[in-house]
Design a protein around this motif. Structure first.
Motif, short mmCIF file in Angstrom:
data_model
loop_
_atom_site.label_atom_id
_atom_site.label_comp_id
_atom_site.label_asym_id
_atom_site.label_seq_id
_atom_site.Cartn_x
_atom_site.Cartn_y
_atom_site.Cartn_z
N ASP A 207 30.53 -25.14 -24.97
CA ASP A 207 28.56 -25.18 -25.12
C ASP A 207 28.12 -24.02 -24.09
O ASP A 207 27.42 -24.19 -24.88
CB ASP A 207 28.62 -26.48 -24.45
CG ASP A 207 29.48 -27.90 -24.66
OD1 ASP A 207 29.79 -28.32 -25.07
OD2 ASP A 207 29.16 -29.06 -23.74
N ILE A 208 28.47 -23.65 -23.38
CA ILE A 208 27.81 -22.74 -23.54
C ILE A 208 28.12 -21.08 -24.26
O ILE A 208 26.86 -20.60 -24.51
CB ILE A 208 28.57 -21.25 -22.38
CG1 ILE A 208 28.36 -21.76 -20.94
CG2 ILE A 208 28.15 -20.49 -21.92
CD1 ILE A 208 29.43 -21.93 -19.71
N ASN B 290 25.27 -22.31 -27.22
CA ASN B 290 24.21 -22.62 -26.64
C ASN B 290 22.94 -21.11 -26.78
O ASN B 290 22.20 -20.87 -26.43
CB ASN B 290 23.51 -23.53 -24.87
CG ASN B 290 23.73 -25.04 -25.62
OD1 ASN B 290 23.62 -25.44 -26.05
ND2 ASN B 290 24.55 -25.59 -24.11
N TYR C 94 28.25 -30.12 -17.13
CA TYR C 94 27.01 -28.74 -17.67
C TYR C 94 26.05 -29.21 -17.26
O TYR C 94 25.63 -28.57 -16.40
CB TYR C 94 27.39 -29.20 -19.22
CG TYR C 94 26.79 -27.96 -19.38
CD1 TYR C 94 27.48 -27.08 -20.30
CD2 TYR C 94 24.95 -27.68 -19.95
CE1 TYR C 94 26.12 -25.81 -20.67
CE2 TYR C 94 24.43 -27.02 -21.16
CZ TYR C 94 25.33 -25.51 -20.45
OH TYR C 94 24.12 -25.09 -21.81
N LEU D 102 32.95 -26.93 -21.52
CA LEU D 102 32.16 -26.31 -21.02
C LEU D 102 31.83 -24.71 -21.72
O LEU D 102 30.19 -24.77 -21.76
CB LEU D 102 32.00 -25.85 -19.14
CG LEU D 102 32.10 -27.48 -18.29
CD1 LEU D 102 33.11 -26.78 -16.44
CD2 LEU D 102 30.91 -27.34 -18.56
N VAL E 202 24.09 -21.64 -16.18
CA VAL E 202 25.92 -22.36 -16.23
C VAL E 202 26.74 -21.79 -16.24
O VAL E 202 27.67 -21.92 -14.96
CB VAL E 202 26.24 -23.28 -17.53
CG1 VAL E 202 27.14 -24.06 -16.82
CG2 VAL E 202 24.59 -24.81 -17.62
N SER F 269 37.25 -25.75 -18.40
CA SER F 269 36.39 -25.56 -18.88
C SER F 269 36.85 -24.61 -19.87
O SER F 269 35.15 -24.02 -20.64
CB SER F 269 37.17 -23.89 -18.09
OG SER F 269 38.83 -23.75 -18.39
N GLU G 177 24.34 -26.67 -14.72
CA GLU G 177 22.65 -26.49 -14.91
C GLU G 177 21.96 -25.68 -13.79
O GLU G 177 20.86 -24.80 -13.53
CB GLU G 177 22.11 -26.82 -16.56
CG GLU G 177 21.32 -26.82 -17.19
CD GLU G 177 20.57 -26.99 -18.25
OE1 GLU G 177 21.23 -26.48 -18.81
OE2 GLU G 177 19.85 -27.92 -18.01
N THR H 185 21.52 -22.00 -20.62
CA THR H 185 22.78 -21.42 -20.52
C THR H 185 23.23 -20.47 -19.26
O THR H 185 24.57 -20.57 -18.82
CB THR H 185 22.73 -20.67 -21.92
OG1 THR H 185 22.31 -22.23 -22.78
CG2 THR H 185 24.47 -21.29 -22.02
#
Length: 1107
Positions: free
Chosen positions: A724-725, A728, A677, A721, A741, A718, A681, A738
Motif C-alpha cells: 500500500d505504501i 500510495n 494501515y 502494508l 505510515v 508488512s 497513519e 503515506t
C-alpha cells in the motif's frame, strides 16, 4: 438469715426472704436499699418470681409515685430493678400493664410540659426505655391487644409522641435507637431475638386500625430522622427506616384492607376519644398514599446517596416490605420503590446488590403469579425506562453529582432488570429514539480545551515506545464532558451501553446509531462512543449476566461471531471513510516560507561571524508575536472549537477500532488488511492526542489478535502494508499521509524488514528527487526515522570506543614527576640537536625482505571494490540527497537534514572508505550552516560537527582549526560581555543556548582533534571570561568542562595559564642557586575568577590543598 446458696423456688420462703427489703425500701427510699432488693430478687427463680411479681414491683412503683424531687440515680436504680423483674416474668393483668406504662412514661416526661422529654441524665432515660421495652415484651398476648382498644388511644398517643420526641431530639445515639426500638415493640413489629406474640389476621387488623390514627405523626417524625443530620450515625437511620416501613406496612397492608371492616358503633362513653378514631376508607387510603409518596421520595433520595452500605441495604428492605404488603394501597409509591430497587442493582456493596437481586426476583414472580403474565410488569418497567430517558438530560444538567449517579444507576438497573426483554422494548421506536437522544445529550463533550490543539508529538515518542514493547503502557486521555466530571458517572454510562449491546438487537442498534453518526456533526462523537461500547457489550465484554433480570425461557444471545464481524466491518468502513478519517487537526499555516525568510534576515541572524547580536532576541520575538496575531479572536475560537472536535472524533474512532479488535479477538486478524494501515497513519500524526490514541489502539489490537508485541504484528502484516505504501507513494497528492505510515513502521519493526524496506526507500528517494520543493520536509522525516532504525538495528561502536578511550585516558593519568619531566626534556633536546640519532635509526631500521614486499603488493593489487552491505548502501544514498538539501531556503528543512546527516555519520562510521569522501563533500555546506545561518541551525550544525569529530577527527583537524575554531572563539569572546551583564531572562534566549552548546562541546572537540599549541591558546583565551562568577552558572560549569578536557591535551600549558590568572601559592625554590618563580597571578587579590580557578587547580593538580 443465713446465706442461701441456690435460687429460691418456694413462694413462701421467697416471700419471707423479700419482705424485709421491700418494707425497708418503702420506708426509706435510697439507692442502697434498691440495690439490696435487686440482689435478693436475683436469688429467686423465675417461676417463683412470677407469683410474687406484683409484690416485688409494689415498693419500686411506690418510690416512683412518691411526690417530690427524686435523685436521678435513685430513679435509675428503681427502673433497672423493675427491668430485671419484667425481663424474667410476664405481665398478666391489664391494670398492671396500663399502670406501669403510664408510670414509666411519666418518668420520661417533663413535669412542666408533659409532651416533652424530661431534662434528666442520659443514663436514666436509657434505663427507662429499656424498662419500657421489657414491659412491652412481658405483656401476655390477650393483654397487649387491649392496649389498642379505642379507650386507650390517648395513653397510647402520649407514649408514641414521647418516643418520637426522644428519637428525634436527643443527641445520644443510644437513646435514639432505644426509643425507636420501643416504637417497634409498641406496634408489635419488633424483630429481636425474644419470643413475641403471634398475631392472627383479626388481631393485626385491630392493631393496624388503631395505629392508623397515629400514622401521619409517626411517618412525618421518623422521615425527619431519616433525612436529618448525617452525624447521628447509620444505626439511628437504619432503625428509623425500619420503624417507617413496618408502621406503614401494618396500616396500609393489602390483606387487611381487602377484609371487610365492620363498621362498629362507638360507645358514647368514649366521649371526645371518638375524634381520634380513624376508619381506613378508600378516600382516606388515597389521601394517605399521596402524602406517603412525598415522604417516601425524600427518604429514598437521602438513603440512596448514603455513604454507608447498611443504610442502602435498609432502603432495599423498606422497598421489599412495602412492595410485598402494600402494592395495591400504595399504588402511587410503586414507581418510587421500583426506582430504589433498580438503582441498588448496581450498588458497589455486594451484600446490597445480592439482596436487591433477590427482592427483584420475588417482585417479578409475585407479579407473574397475580396477573398470570409478566407482560404487565414489563410494561411498567419499560414505561418507567422511557420516563427516565425523557428526564435524563434535564437531570444531568441541573442535579449534583450524587443525584446524577443515582439517576444513571436507576437507568442501568431498569435495563438489567428487563434483561433479555430489552430487545423487545427497543423494538418500540419511541423507546429507542428517546434512549438514544438521551445518551447523545448526556455524552456531549467539552471541546474548548486549548491544550488539545497545542500539544504536539515529540519526534522521539514513537521510538521510546518501541524500545520496550513489552512494557509499553497505552496513554488514555481523560475525556471532559459538558454535564459531568465524575469518572464514576462515565463508568455507569459505559455500562449502560454495554448492557444495551448485550441484550439488544445488535443490527438494530448499530443501524440506528450509525444513522445518528451520519445525520449531524453534533451527535457524531457521542454516537461513535456509544457504537464502540455497544459492540464491546455485544461481545460480552464488561457485562456479567446477573440473576436480577426477568427470566425469559429460551433466551439466546442475539449477536453471534458472524454478526459481530459484519457489524464491525460496516462501522469501520464508516469510520475510515474519506470524510470521517482525514480531518483537519492543525491550523493551516499561512505564508510559512515568508515567516522563515523574516527569521533569516540579517537583523535576526545570530551568525558566529557577525560583529553584533544584541538585538537578535527582540527581533525574533517580534516576528513570532506578529505571526501569532494574524487570526482574529472570533475566527480563532471557532477554528479551535472545530479542530478540537475533529481531534476527539479521531480519538474516539481509533478507540472504536481497538474495541472492535477486543470484541473479535483473533477473528480480527483478517480485518487488519483494511484497518491497520489507517491506524498507523494516525500514529504518525503531529497532534499528540491523536498519536497517543493511535499507539494505544495499535497496542490493544496486537494483544487482542494474539501478538506478543507491536513489532510482531507489523512484521506479520508488512507485506500488504508496504505494498500500500509503494502504491500510495506514486499518488502522493491523493495520499499525503503515506510517509507517516512508513515512519511508524520503521519505528516499530526490526531488521528482518530491511530487504522489503529497501525498495520502498528507493521509491522515497525517487519521489524526493522529482518533487523535493514540495515534499522534502515530509520525506526528511521518513529518512530520519529510517536512519534511526538503521542505527538501532546495526549499532555503531564509534561512540562507545571514544567514550571508553576518554575514560581510560583520564583514569590512567600519572602523578606529576618533576625529575622524570626533566629527563624527558633532555632526551627530546638531544634528539632535536641530532645527538645519538644515527645509532637509534640503524638499530630500529627494519628492511623488509623482497618476498614480503611482493606479498604486500599482491594483496593491494585488485581494483575490485567490495559490495557494501545494504544498510550502508541505503545510508550512502540518503546522505547524498541530504547534502543537496542543506542549502534549502527553508529553516525547518535544513534542521531536519542536519539531524539526518548526524545519524548518517553514525551509521557510516564503521566504513571509513565511504565516510571520509562523504564528509569531504559535506564539509562546505556544513561550514556554511556553522558560520552564516540561523542560531537554531547553528546549534544543530555544531552537534553534527561534534559527531563528525568523534568518528573522523584526524581527517577534520586542519579544517576545524582553520575554518571553525576562529569563528567559535570569536563568538564566545563577543557573547561573554553580553552574558556577564544579562539577567535571568537571558537563559531563555537562543544566544544563551548557542553559547552553552559550544562550551559543552568545545572541550571534547579539542581533545579528540589533539589540537596544536596555537589553537589551544586561542580556545583558552576565548573561554577564560566564562570562569567569571558573573556569568550564568551553567555557562561557568560548561567552561570548567572545557578546561578539564584541555588539561588532558596539554597539562603544563593549562597549569601556567591558570596560575597566570590567579596563583594561590608563592613557589620558593628549594636551593639558592635556582631562580625564583614569578607568576602574574601571585600578586593578585581574590577576584571574580578566583573561585573557578581554584576549583580547577584543586581537581586537576591538587596544588592548593594547603592553601
Amino acid at each position: 438469715m443465713a446465706l442461701i446458696m441456690g435460687q429460691i423456688s418456694d413462694p413462701k420462703v421467697a416471700f419471707a426472704y423479700l419482705r424485709p427489703a421491700c418494707v425497708l425500701l418503702t420506708q426509706e427510699p435510697s439507692v442502697a436499699n434498691v440495690e439490696a432488693l435487686r440482689n435478693q430478687l436475683k436469688e429467686v427463680n423465675d417461676a417463683t418470681l412470677q407469683q410474687l411479681q406484683e409484690y416485688a414491683l409494689f415498693p419500686l412503683r411506690f418510690v416512683l409515685k412518691v411526690p417530690g424531687c427524686k435523685e436521678d440515680k435513685l430513679v435509675q436504680a428503681v427502673v433497672e430493678t423493675m427491668s430485671h423483674v419484667l425481663e424474667n416474668t410476664c405481665v398478666q393483668r391489664l391494670e398492671t400493664l396500663h399502670d406501669l406504662l403510664s408510670e414509666l412514661c411519666l418518668t420520661l416526661c417533663s413535669p412542666t410540659d408533659p409532651g416533652k422529654p424530661a431534662d434528666t441524665s442520659e443514663e436514666l432515660k436509657l434505663a427507662v426505655l429499656r424498662c419500657l421495652d421489657a414491659l412491652l415484651h412481658a405483656a401476655y398476648g390477650d393483654i397487649v391487644f387491649r392496649l389498642f382498644e379505642p379507650i386507650m388511644l390517648p395513653e397510647l398517643g402520649a407514649a408514641i409522641s414521647l418516643l418520637l420526641a426522644l428519637g428525634e431530639k436527643e443527641k445520644s445515639r443510644n437513646i435514639q435507637t432505644a426509643a425507636l426500638k420501643c416504637l417497634l415493640a409498641l406496634s408489635l413489629q419488633c424483630d429481636c431475638n425474644r419470643v413475641h406474640v403471634a398475631q392472627s389476621l383479626e388481631e393485626q387488623h385491630i392493631v393496624g386500625s388503631t395505629l392508623a390514627s397515629f400514622l401521619p405523626g409517626i411517618t412525618t417524625a421518623v422521615a425527619r430522622i431519616i433525612t436529618g443530620d448525617l452525624r447521628q450515625g447509620h444505626t439511628v437511620i437504619v432503625s428509623a427506616m425500619k420503624v417507617w416501613s413496618r408502621t406503614v406496612g401494618l396500616v396500609m397492608e393489602d390483606a387487611q384492607l381487602r377484609a371487610i371492616e365492620p363498621r362498629k358503633a362507638l360507645s358514647p362513653e368514649l366521649g371526645r376519644v371518638t375524634e381520634l378514631v380513624v376508619r381506613r376508607t378508600p378516600d382516606w387510603l388515597k389521601r394517605t398514599a399521596g402524602k406517603l409518596s412525598k415522604l417516601l421520595k425524600k427518604i429514598i433520595s437521602c438513603s440512596s446517596a448514603s455513604q454507608h452500605w447498611r443504610v442502602r441495604l435498609a432502603m432495599v428492605e423498606l422497598a421489599d416490605h412495602l412492595l410485598a404488603r402494600c402494592s395495591q394501597s400504595l399504588g402511587e409509591c410503586m414507581g418510587l420503590l421500583m426506582e430504589a430497587l433498580v438503582g441498588a442493582v448496581n450498588d458497589e456493596e455486594p451484600r446490597v446488590r445480592e439482596r436487591c437481586e433477590v427482592v427483584l426476583r420475588d417482585v417479578s414472580q409475585s407479579y407473574q403469579s397475580c396477573i398470570s403474565s409478566s407482560h404487565t410488569f414489563t410494561d411498567v418497567l419499560s414505561e418507567n425506562l422511557h420516563s427516565m430517558a425523557t428526564s435524563l438530560p434535564r437531570l444531568m444538567r441541573t442535579s449534583d453529582d450524587y443525584k446524577k449517579l443515582f439517576v444513571l444507576n436507576v437507568f442501568l438497573g431498569y435495563l438489567k432488570v428487563l434483561g433479555p426483554l430489552v430487545s423487545l422494548v427497543l423494538n418500540s421506536s419511541a423507546h429507542l429514539e428517546r434512549i438514544s437522544k438521551a445518551l447523545m445529550q448526556v455524552l456531549e463533550l467539552d471541546v474548548m480545551d486549548l491544550c488539545i490543539v497545542e500539544e504536539r508529538r515529540p519526534s522521539s515518542s514513537n521510538e521510546t515506545s518501541s524500545t520496550s514493547p513489552d512494557s509499553f503502557t497505552p496513554h488514555t486521555q481523560r475525556k471532559h464532558f459538558l454535564y459531568f466530571n465524575d469518572d464514576k458517572i462515565f463508568s455507569v454510562l459505559m455500562r449502560i451501553c454495554w448492557t444495551l449491546g448485550y441484550y439488544g438487537n445488535i443490527f438494530l442498534l448499530t443501524d440506528h446509531f450509525v444513522d445518528l453518526y451520519r445525520q449531524s456533526s453534533v451527535y457524531r462523537k457521542q454516537a461513535a462512543m456509544v457504537l464502540n461500547e455497544i459492540i464491546r457489550g455485544a461481545a460480552g465484554i464488561g457485562v456479567v449476566p446477573g440473576s436480577q433480570g426477568l427470566e425469559v425461557q429460551g433466551f439466546e444471545r442475539s449477536a453471534t461471531k458472524e454478526d459481530l464481524k459484519a457489524v464491525v466491518v460496516s462501522v469501520m468502513e464508516e469510520y475510515t471513510s474519506l470524510n470521517n478519517w482525514h480531518l483537519m487537526t492543525v491550523i493551516k499555516e499561512i505564508d510559512k516560507e515568508r515567516q522563515e525568510q523574516q527569521l533569516l534576515t540579517p537583523s535576526s541572524l545570530l551568525s558566529i561571524s557577525n560583529s553584533d547580536s544584541s538585538s537578535v532576541n527582540a527581533n525574533s520575538f517580534s516576528v513570532i508575536h506578529s505571526s501569532l496575531c494574524t487570526l482574529s479572536p472570533s475566527s480563532t475560537t471557532s477554528t479551535l472549537h472545530q479542530l478540537n472536535s475533529n481531534i476527539w472524533q479521531l480519538c474516539i474512532q481509533l478507540e472504536g477500532i481497538s474495541c472492535f479488535s477486543q470484541a473479535l479477538k483473533r477473528d480480527f486478524r483478517p480485518l487488519l488488511m483494511t484497518s491497520l494501515y489507517p491506524v498507523l497513519e494516525k500514529a504518525g500524526e503531529d497532534t499528540l492526542l491523536v498519536s497517543q490514541s493511535a499507539l494505544g489502539s495499535m497496542w490493544n489490537i496486537s494483544q487482542a489478535c494474539g501478538y506478543i508485541s507491536l513489532k510482531e504484528m507489523i512484521n506479520d502484516n508488512s507485506d500488504y502494508l508496504l505494498n500500500d505504501i509503494s502504491l500510495n507513494l506514486q499518488r502522493l497528492s491523493q495520499h499525503p499521509q503515506t510517509p507517516r505510515v512508513l515512519i511508524v513502521m520503521l519505528t516499530h519493526c526490526d531488521c528482518s524488514l530491511l530487504p522489503l524496506v529497501g525498495d520502498i526507500v528507493q521509491d522515497v528517494l525517487m519521489a524526493l528527487d522529482l518533487s523535493y520543493d514540495y515534499t522534502a520536509a515530509l520525506f526528511c522525516s521518513v529518512l530520519h526515522a529510517l536512519m534511526k532504525a538503521l542505527l538501532r538495528w546495526f549499532p555503531s561502536s564509534c561512540n562507545r570506543t571514544s567514550e571508553s578511550s576518554t575514560k581510560q585516558s583520564s583514569s590512567d593519568q600519572e602523578v606529576l614527576n618533576i625529575h622524570q619531566s626533566l629527563l624527558d626534556y633532555r632526551q627530546q633536546k638531544e634528539l632535536a640537536e641530532g645527538i645519538g640519532i644515527e645509532e637509534d635509526d640503524t638499530e630500529e631500521l627494519d628492511i623488509p625482505s623482497p618476498t614480503e614486499c611482493e606479498d604486500v603488493k599482491g594483496i593491494s593489487d585488485p581494483d575490485v571494490k567490495a559490495e557494501l552491505p545494504s544498510h550502508l548502501s541505503i545510508t550512502k544514498n540518503v546522505a547524498e540527497r541530504c547534502i543537496h538539501l542543506l542549502s534549502s531556503p527553508s529553516l525547518r528543512l535544513r534542521i531536519k537534514v542536519l539531524d539526518v546527516m548526524e545519524l548518517c555519520v553514525c551509521v557510516l562510521s564503521e566504513e571509513e572508505n565511504e565516510l571520509l569522501p562523504m564528509v569531504h563533500r559535506f564539509w562546505p555546506t556544513l561550514l556554511q550552516r556553522l558560520t552564516t545561518d540561523d542560531p537554531v541551525a547553528v546549534l544543530r550544525a555544531f552537534r553534527v560537527l561534534c559527531t563528525l569529530v568523534g568518528t573522523c577527527g584526524d581527517f577534520l583537524r586542519r579544517r576545524v582549526s582553520k575554518d571553525v575554531l576562529p569563528k567559535l572563539s570569536s563568538l564566545l569572546r563577543r557573547q561573554a560581555k553580553i552574558s556577564a551583564k544579562a539577567g535571568p531572562i537571558y537563559s531563555h534566549t537562543v544566544a544563551y543556548k548557542l553559547q552553552l552548546a559550544v562550551l559543552q562541546g568545545l572541550g571534547s572537540l579539542c581533545q579528540r582533534l589533539d589540537l596544536g599549541e596555537s589553537d589551544l591558546d586561542s580556545v583558552c583565551e576565548a573561554c577564560l571570561p566564562y570562569l567569571s562568577c558573573r556569568q550564568p552558572i551553567h555557562l561557568q560549569e560548561a567552561c570548567l568542562s572545557v578546561f578539564r578536557h584541555l588539561i588532558q591535551v596539554d597539562l603544563d600549558a593549562l597549569w601556567f595559564t591558570l596560575n597566570e590568572l590567579h596563583c594561590p601559592l608563592s613557589y620558593i625554590p628549594p636551593h639558592p642557586d635556582l631562580t625564583p618563580v614569578h607568576l602574574s597571578g601571585m600578586a593578585r587579590p581574590r577576584d571574580e575568577y578566583s573561585d573557578n580557578v581554584l576549583k580547577l587547580l584543586r581537581e586537576e593538580f591538587g596544588s592548593v590543598d594547603n592553601h
